[in-house]
Design a protein around this motif. Sequence first.
Motif, PDB file in Angstrom:
ATOM      1  N   GLU A 215      -8.095   0.185  -4.068  1.00  0.00           N
ATOM      2  CA  GLU A 215      -9.042   0.429  -2.976  1.00  0.00           C
ATOM      3  C   GLU A 215      -8.413   1.294  -1.891  1.00  0.00           C
ATOM      4  O   GLU A 215      -7.221   1.215  -1.622  1.00  0.00           O
ATOM      5  N   ILE A 216      -9.268   2.094  -1.273  1.00  0.00           N
ATOM      6  CA  ILE A 216      -8.829   2.986  -0.196  1.00  0.00           C
ATOM      7  C   ILE A 216      -9.299   2.426   1.140  1.00  0.00           C
ATOM      8  O   ILE A 216     -10.417   1.920   1.260  1.00  0.00           O
ATOM      9  N   GLY A 217      -8.442   2.495   2.135  1.00  0.00           N
ATOM     10  CA  GLY A 217      -8.789   2.021   3.470  1.00  0.00           C
ATOM     11  C   GLY A 217      -8.296   2.983   4.539  1.00  0.00           C
ATOM     12  O   GLY A 217      -7.484   3.874   4.278  1.00  0.00           O
TER      13      GLY A 217
ATOM     14  N   ILE B 251      -4.761   4.376   3.490  1.00  0.00           N
ATOM     15  CA  ILE B 251      -3.955   3.616   2.533  1.00  0.00           C
ATOM     16  C   ILE B 251      -4.667   3.533   1.188  1.00  0.00           C
ATOM     17  O   ILE B 251      -5.889   3.656   1.104  1.00  0.00           O
ATOM     18  N   LYS B 252      -3.858   3.324   0.154  1.00  0.00           N
ATOM     19  CA  LYS B 252      -4.367   2.938  -1.156  1.00  0.00           C
ATOM     20  C   LYS B 252      -3.650   1.651  -1.527  1.00  0.00           C
ATOM     21  O   LYS B 252      -2.418   1.580  -1.471  1.00  0.00           O
ATOM     22  N   ILE B 253      -4.421   0.614  -1.869  1.00  0.00           N
ATOM     23  CA  ILE B 253      -3.804  -0.670  -2.202  1.00  0.00           C
ATOM     24  C   ILE B 253      -3.136  -0.583  -3.567  1.00  0.00           C
ATOM     25  O   ILE B 253      -3.777  -0.301  -4.571  1.00  0.00           O
TER      26      ILE B 253
ATOM     27  N   CYS C 119       0.825  -1.213   0.000  1.00  0.00           N
ATOM     28  CA  CYS C 119       0.000   0.000   0.000  1.00  0.00           C
ATOM     29  C   CYS C 119       0.859   1.263   0.000  1.00  0.00           C
ATOM     30  O   CYS C 119       2.035   1.240   0.355  1.00  0.00           O
ATOM     31  N   PHE C 120       0.205   2.360  -0.378  1.00  0.00           N
ATOM     32  CA  PHE C 120       0.779   3.686  -0.178  1.00  0.00           C
ATOM     33  C   PHE C 120       0.054   4.283   1.026  1.00  0.00           C
ATOM     34  O   PHE C 120      -1.167   4.427   1.017  1.00  0.00           O
ATOM     35  N   PHE C 121       0.816   4.600   2.068  1.00  0.00           N
ATOM     36  CA  PHE C 121       0.231   4.996   3.354  1.00  0.00           C
ATOM     37  C   PHE C 121       0.575   6.446   3.668  1.00  0.00           C
ATOM     38  O   PHE C 121       1.726   6.862   3.546  1.00  0.00           O
TER      39      PHE C 121
ATOM     40  N   ILE D 167       4.130   0.780   2.304  1.00  0.00           N
ATOM     41  CA  ILE D 167       4.122  -0.178   3.406  1.00  0.00           C
ATOM     42  C   ILE D 167       3.568  -1.505   2.915  1.00  0.00           C
ATOM     43  O   ILE D 167       2.907  -1.572   1.877  1.00  0.00           O
ATOM     44  N   GLN D 168       3.868  -2.552   3.673  1.00  0.00           N
ATOM     45  CA  GLN D 168       3.242  -3.853   3.453  1.00  0.00           C
ATOM     46  C   GLN D 168       2.509  -4.200   4.742  1.00  0.00           C
ATOM     47  O   GLN D 168       3.056  -4.052   5.828  1.00  0.00           O
ATOM     48  N   ILE D 169       1.259  -4.613   4.613  1.00  0.00           N
ATOM     49  CA  ILE D 169       0.474  -4.974   5.791  1.00  0.00           C
ATOM     50  C   ILE D 169       0.265  -6.479   5.810  1.00  0.00           C
ATOM     51  O   ILE D 169      -0.275  -7.055   4.863  1.00  0.00           O
ATOM     52  N   ASP D 170       0.732  -7.122   6.878  1.00  0.00           N
ATOM     53  CA  ASP D 170       0.457  -8.541   7.115  1.00  0.00           C
ATOM     54  C   ASP D 170      -0.808  -8.632   7.955  1.00  0.00           C
ATOM     55  O   ASP D 170      -0.843  -8.171   9.096  1.00  0.00           O
TER      56      ASP D 170
END
Length: 633
Positions: A335-337, A351-353, A275-277, A321-324
């Motif tokens: 997608e936006i989160g 974030i944007k995936i 993602c871009f955070f 970033i990478q989210i586990d």
Amino acid sequence: MKDIVIGTAGHIDHGKTTVIKYLTGVDTDTLPEEAKRGMTIDLGFTYFELSTGDKIGIIDVPGHEKFIKNMVAGATGIDYILFIIACDDGIMPQTIEHADIINLLGIKKGVILLTKRDLATDERVEEIKTDIKSTFKNSIISQLPILEISSKSLESFTELKYFLEKDLASIKAKSETKKPFKLSIDRVFSIKGFGTVVTGTPAQGIVKKDDALTLYPKMIDVKIRGIENHGIKVDFLSSGNRCALNLSGVETSEIKRGDILAPKGSMFITSKIDCFFTLLKGKKSIKNNHRIRLHIGTNEIIGKIKLLGTDLLEGGNSSFIQIDLEKPLVCSTGEIGILRTYSPMDTIGGIKIISPLGQKTKRNNTSYIQSLKSLMGENKEKIEEIIKNSSSNLITAKEVSIYLGKEITDDEIIELNDNIIRFKISEESKYFHIKNYNFLKSSIQEYLEKFHINNSLKKGASRSEIKNKFFNAFKTKEYNIVLEDLQNDFLNVDKDSISLKSFSIKLSKENKVLKDQIFKIYKDFSFSPKSVQEIEENFLNKEEFYKLHNYMLDTEFMVPLTKNMYVLKGFFKEAEIRLRKHFAHHDKLDLSTFKTLLNTSRKFALLYLEKFDELEITKRIEDYRILKMEENK
């Protein structure tokens, strides 16, 4: 106009539900606990009807801190915000958090409503307006118009309706992209006589009655039996419209909030996302392995952040970033989160995936980070990077579309990228990036160079060996097509082996002597050879014997009758000639007659006949053979 969704935002008890009730005549506090506690716990849904007859969906979302996750679920898909601040309280903690979420979700249009105007002086109202400009100076909120309303003044709500009618008319209609339908389910229930019903606001695409969709992540195939929009039955519905879908093929017990409805193959199920955070300004700095809550669509999943390319992220800054994630997420590219801290819960950023299928990588892997940058670039750069990342296999335009997050055609791929190689496989175009193709070529060449050095008497590596090593993810037809292209370049390819065009077998003097010795032994055996194990006893150097023996087999000096018994090709051809001469005057051939024709034993005569059967020269019927070609006349 129908595709616009209005949402509310603001602190608890600042009057969001009251505003909607005055606008629509509907009380969205529908749950018993909501009525009892005087707060909106879950999402409330209704619509606002314009003078044109268009119905604009309204989502009333909770304001209490404990129910922020519902607020995020409601805010996803909102086009226009009613940002509510009570004049008696002014800006509160949840007011600020809701403003952060609005900014992170990219909502650009709306109005600030100062409610409970009758409870504040003119001076207090001006003070709040000043606070709004100051508190939200770097936010879209500071640019929104401000209206003052009061439940004691129906005229203020009349003015609000007039303002909304005019302001909503200025919003451009959504241009429908070629994105597949996607609905995050926020409610599920059963209606007697209808069965399973789910509700939500489609994020993209169009749904039609009788459409076949898939329920993610359980991968249950469902069919749309009926569609309703604000209580009205319709045959189709586009994104941004509140809908209730009547489903067949699934029970309510199999569905939960956060599940996704979309076409089969259009979504990813993943536990690792790139993602871009963006970390909100004023928030504490984030370190690697920071535990968070990811809110995306109507889902909340706990995970850990892996910072890429940096050791610390300060407030107001951004990073890859990478989210586990602790459980699988159904998602798509782009997608936006919203990220919140695990405990205590606080919104920290958005974030944007970039890549739904994150790969295990080191945090400072520069090539991996560069790939993510390319995936955030222009359309051409994204497409090329997607194809490049599919290095283990060929990829179709449909598969590129899924990774890209929107539909793209074969023509668009060819036009946009000079670095793409196109293969036609069963009338379908599949693509390979030139960088991966060249790497594949050099890898095969390097492998075969070593193979030829270590196996100088073999004509090449087996086709299955090359496929398993370099084309493991390829289907057989794909493998053969790419091999054909490589054959035109630098390979020799036959039915069972692959070699470099530059390679040829060169026998040494010693090799030639050994070959002649083996040849003489087989020649002396005539039509009655011994097993290869018996023949090897004539040679001291077993390894060299087998090298030459295999060479003679590869170059068709010999024909295998069984897996360990061989005959010289000349004798096998002579056996076939005698067989055909017999059939020139007879319709049948039995084992005893063929034994006499070859002047050999029944054992060897039977081995020859079985080989002819295998080669479809003859066919066995009971205890005799016929010529296969005679059968086909």
